[in-house]
Structure formats: structure tokens, C-alpha cells
Write an enzyme that holds these catalytic residues in place. Sequence first.
Site, mmCIF file in Angstrom:
data_model
loop_
_atom_site.group_PDB
_atom_site.id
_atom_site.type_symbol
_atom_site.label_atom_id
_atom_site.label_comp_id
_atom_site.label_asym_id
_atom_site.label_seq_id
_atom_site.Cartn_x
_atom_site.Cartn_y
_atom_site.Cartn_z
ATOM 1 N N HIS A 64 0.861 -1.191 0.000
ATOM 2 C CA HIS A 64 0.000 0.000 0.000
ATOM 3 C C HIS A 64 0.893 1.236 0.000
ATOM 4 O O HIS A 64 2.034 1.195 0.496
ATOM 5 C CB HIS A 64 -0.875 0.025 1.253
ATOM 6 C CG HIS A 64 -1.975 -0.983 1.251
ATOM 7 N ND1 HIS A 64 -3.119 -0.826 1.996
ATOM 8 C CD2 HIS A 64 -2.118 -2.160 0.594
ATOM 9 C CE1 HIS A 64 -3.917 -1.857 1.807
ATOM 10 N NE2 HIS A 64 -3.328 -2.679 0.963
ATOM 11 N N GLU A 66 0.891 3.871 1.811
ATOM 12 C CA GLU A 66 1.344 4.286 3.142
ATOM 13 C C GLU A 66 2.524 3.453 3.623
ATOM 14 O O GLU A 66 3.519 3.993 4.121
ATOM 15 C CB GLU A 66 0.207 4.155 4.177
ATOM 16 C CG GLU A 66 -1.015 4.959 3.875
ATOM 17 C CD GLU A 66 -2.106 4.175 3.161
ATOM 18 O OE1 GLU A 66 -3.281 4.356 3.521
ATOM 19 O OE2 GLU A 66 -1.785 3.388 2.249
ATOM 20 N N CYS A 94 -6.349 1.984 5.855
ATOM 21 C CA CYS A 94 -6.996 0.733 6.256
ATOM 22 C C CYS A 94 -6.395 0.260 7.580
ATOM 23 O O CYS A 94 -5.475 0.875 8.124
ATOM 24 C CB CYS A 94 -6.787 -0.325 5.172
ATOM 25 S SG CYS A 94 -5.083 -0.905 5.044
ATOM 26 N N CYS A 97 -2.598 -0.294 7.471
ATOM 27 C CA CYS A 97 -1.824 0.943 7.390
ATOM 28 C C CYS A 97 -1.891 1.741 8.692
ATOM 29 O O CYS A 97 -0.886 2.320 9.120
ATOM 30 C CB CYS A 97 -2.288 1.760 6.200
ATOM 31 S SG CYS A 97 -1.876 0.949 4.630
#
Length: 160
Positions: A64, A66, A94, A97
Site C-alpha cells: 500500500h 502508506e 486501512c 496501514c
Amino acid sequence: MLRTMLPDWVFDDGDRRFMALALAEAEAAALRDEVPVGAVVVAGERVVGRAGNRRRELSDPSAHAEVLALRGAAAELGDFRLSGCTLYVTLEPCAMCVTTCRQARIGLVVWGAPDPKAGACGSVVDLAGEPRLGPALAHRGGLEAEPARRLLESFFAKRR
């Protein structure tokens, strides 16, 4: 409006400048056929990490924006502790993260569009504030939410 989203006047010019960089990372992700989410980590006024989603490209479910930006910042600063840093991300983080941000001891997360399917800063679950996980993760949501939302909607409309 989600309770964690704030009015635009809460954010300053620096916040807008760094979120613009995160949006550019999201746009680049879309060009790679990745879900258009971008992230930038800032220490003071210096960008120390930046990334867009790369899950498809890297065949990595944890890639992801992040997580990749936090990895880059930790490498740049030579420490996994990012307590003086701010993460700017185009979509509400999410659960993975948010937990990674908490593990990195990130100082603040500023996010754009809410994520009604997986948001862990209050949309679906509030892992950012969960006291059993230690000190709360400071976050502010809603910065450049509309451009971030439009980018995501456009991406998914093309896939349908």
C-alpha cells in the site's frame, strides 16, 4: 459527513502542498494500473518518503502507498521511529496501514477521502483511537477529499 473529516479551513498551505504531492503519487499509481492512492511522509518541511500503491506491480499485498512511504522514510532517516513525521495520504488508511503508522510512531496522519469499505480512522472501525493498542494515532481527515475521491471513482469506472 464522517465525524473524522474536518472542514477545509483547518488545513494550512503546507498541508495542501504535501497533499498535492500525495495526489501526484496517486495519479502515477493509476497510470501503472494500481488503485490510485498516494502517500508522502514529511519530517519538518522535508519529504523523506513517498509512494503510490504497488500491489500489482510487486505482487505484494502489503504494498500500500502508506506502507511503502513509511518504509522509504525509515530508510531515509535510519530509524523506524517516525514520531516527528507527518504522513499525508489520499485515502483514509486501512487497518494494516493504521497499525503500521502506530508501530512507526508516526506523529500525525492527514488523509483525504474517507474509505467506507475499509477505513480504520472511523469510517468502518477506529483503530487509530483504540486504547488497547497504545497511545492514539493523531489524524485529520478530509483534505482534498473531492479530488482524491474523483480519482478513485474514475479508476474504478474504467475497470467496470
